[in-house]
Scaffold this motif. Structure first.
Motif, PDB file in Angstrom:
ATOM      1  N   LEU A 179      55.825  -1.624 -37.003  1.00  0.00           N
ATOM      2  CA  LEU A 179      57.157  -1.071 -36.777  1.00  0.00           C
ATOM      3  C   LEU A 179      58.125  -1.506 -37.874  1.00  0.00           C
ATOM      4  N   THR A 180      58.007  -2.786 -38.288  1.00  0.00           N
ATOM      5  CA  THR A 180      58.891  -3.281 -39.356  1.00  0.00           C
ATOM      6  C   THR A 180      58.635  -2.533 -40.659  1.00  0.00           C
ATOM      7  N   ASN A 181      57.338  -2.377 -40.971  1.00  0.00           N
ATOM      8  CA  ASN A 181      57.001  -1.644 -42.199  1.00  0.00           C
ATOM      9  C   ASN A 181      57.463  -0.194 -42.128  1.00  0.00           C
ATOM     10  N   SER A 182      57.266   0.400 -40.925  1.00  0.00           N
ATOM     11  CA  SER A 182      57.691   1.794 -40.772  1.00  0.00           C
ATOM     12  C   SER A 182      59.212   1.923 -40.908  1.00  0.00           C
ATOM     13  N   ALA A 183      59.937   0.972 -40.251  1.00  0.00           N
ATOM     14  CA  ALA A 183      61.399   1.017 -40.348  1.00  0.00           C
ATOM     15  C   ALA A 183      61.865   0.769 -41.777  1.00  0.00           C
ATOM     16  N   ARG A 184      61.177  -0.164 -42.445  1.00  0.00           N
ATOM     17  CA  ARG A 184      61.544  -0.447 -43.835  1.00  0.00           C
ATOM     18  C   ARG A 184      61.297   0.777 -44.721  1.00  0.00           C
ATOM     19  N   ALA A 185      60.146   1.431 -44.471  1.00  0.00           N
ATOM     20  CA  ALA A 185      59.854   2.629 -45.266  1.00  0.00           C
ATOM     21  C   ALA A 185      60.873   3.728 -44.994  1.00  0.00           C
ATOM     22  N   GLN A 189      63.316   5.297 -47.627  1.00  0.00           N
ATOM     23  CA  GLN A 189      63.378   6.747 -47.841  1.00  0.00           C
ATOM     24  C   GLN A 189      64.794   7.271 -47.663  1.00  0.00           C
ATOM     25  N   THR A 190      65.475   6.723 -46.630  1.00  0.00           N
ATOM     26  CA  THR A 190      66.856   7.163 -46.403  1.00  0.00           C
ATOM     27  C   THR A 190      67.756   6.771 -47.568  1.00  0.00           C
ATOM     28  N   LEU A 191      67.560   5.550 -48.088  1.00  0.00           N
ATOM     29  CA  LEU A 191      68.356   5.107 -49.229  1.00  0.00           C
ATOM     30  C   LEU A 191      68.078   5.968 -50.462  1.00  0.00           C
ATOM     31  N   GLU A 192      66.792   6.272 -50.667  1.00  0.00           N
ATOM     32  CA  GLU A 192      66.450   7.119 -51.804  1.00  0.00           C
ATOM     33  C   GLU A 192      67.080   8.496 -51.663  1.00  0.00           C
TER      34      GLU A 192
END
Length: 251
Positions: A179-185, A189-192
């Protein structure tokens, strides 16, 4: 003398002690003793009859009894009575001794029976104590085995629970990591996306500003200063990017 012999011959013969049969316990046969007493009674009766006859004859004067005959009859009666008394005394002593022996044997037999009963009771008590001890030991062993079995089951269940908890914890950690990795990704992605949107907006704004400046006839210097100040403002803070990511309709 002839009449005296006839009178003595008519008397009932007296039994002797040797003629009485003895029993196994040392006493005399009761029936033969009764017969002996009956013989003595008949003999005494006959002597009394003869004495009365002699007394009657003396009164009538027909027969004169001699002193020797009277003394012999008296001695005979005394001897028979003494023998009878001795026999009765011996019989009583023998009977009492036999009764005493029987009593002693009975007491001894009862004592032996009592001792055997006491030994039997003691054996029964010892057997009961032994059985009670065996039952108690068996119960203790069963209790120990049950306790050990319960401890083994409890230990196995505790280990199984710990293993399940470890597996669940590992799964939770793995899921949390995922979940952490998914949220980080997703955040990256949102930042990009926000950065790309901001770059596009800035590019369009720069292009529009250049067109406006060119249409207004401003010089290259003013255009350069405007361009540098505009480029300096291109770097947005993190909050602006997140707001843009959460609100994609702001394009």
């Amino acid at each position: 003398m002839a009449s005296e012999r006839g009178q003595q011959a008519s008397l009932t013969p007296l039994p002797s002690v040797e003629e009485l049969p003895t029993l196994a316990d040392g006493g005399f046969d009761p029936e033969r003793v009764k017969e002996a007493f009956e013989s003595f009674r008949r003999h005494t009766t006959q002597l009394q009859v003869q004495l009365r006859v002699l007394q009657a004859a003396a009164r009538s004067g027909q027969v004169e009894p001699t002193g020797h005959a009277v003394r012999m009859d008296a001695l005979h009666m005394i001897r028979a009575a003494a023998d009878m008394a001795d026999t009765i005394e011996r019989d009583a002593q023998t009977a009492s001794a036999a009764q005493f022996r029987r009593t002693e044997e009975d007491v001894s037999r009862r004592q032996r029976a009592l001792q055997e009963r006491e030994h039997e009771v003691e054996r029964f008590r010892q057997e009961s104590e032994r059985q009670r001890a065996e039952i108690l030991n068996a119960a203790r062993n069963e209790a120990r085995e049950a306790q050990a079995e319960a401890q083994r089951h409890a230990t196995a269940e505790i280990r199984e629970a710990e293993a399940r908890a470890s597996r669940l914890l590992e799964q939770a950690r793995h899921q949390a990591t995922e979940l952490t990795n998914s949220a980080r990704a997703e955040v990256e992605q949102t930042l990009e996306w926000a950065r790309a949107q901001a770059s596009a907006v800035m590019a369009r704004a720069q292009e529009g500003a250049e067109q406006l400046l060119a249409a207004a006839g401003l010089g290259d210097r003013l255009f350069g200063r405007r361009r540098r100040s505009f480029l300096a403002r291109r770097s947005f803070p993190a909050g602006v990017g997140r707001t843009a990511a959460l609100c994609p309709g702001s394009r």
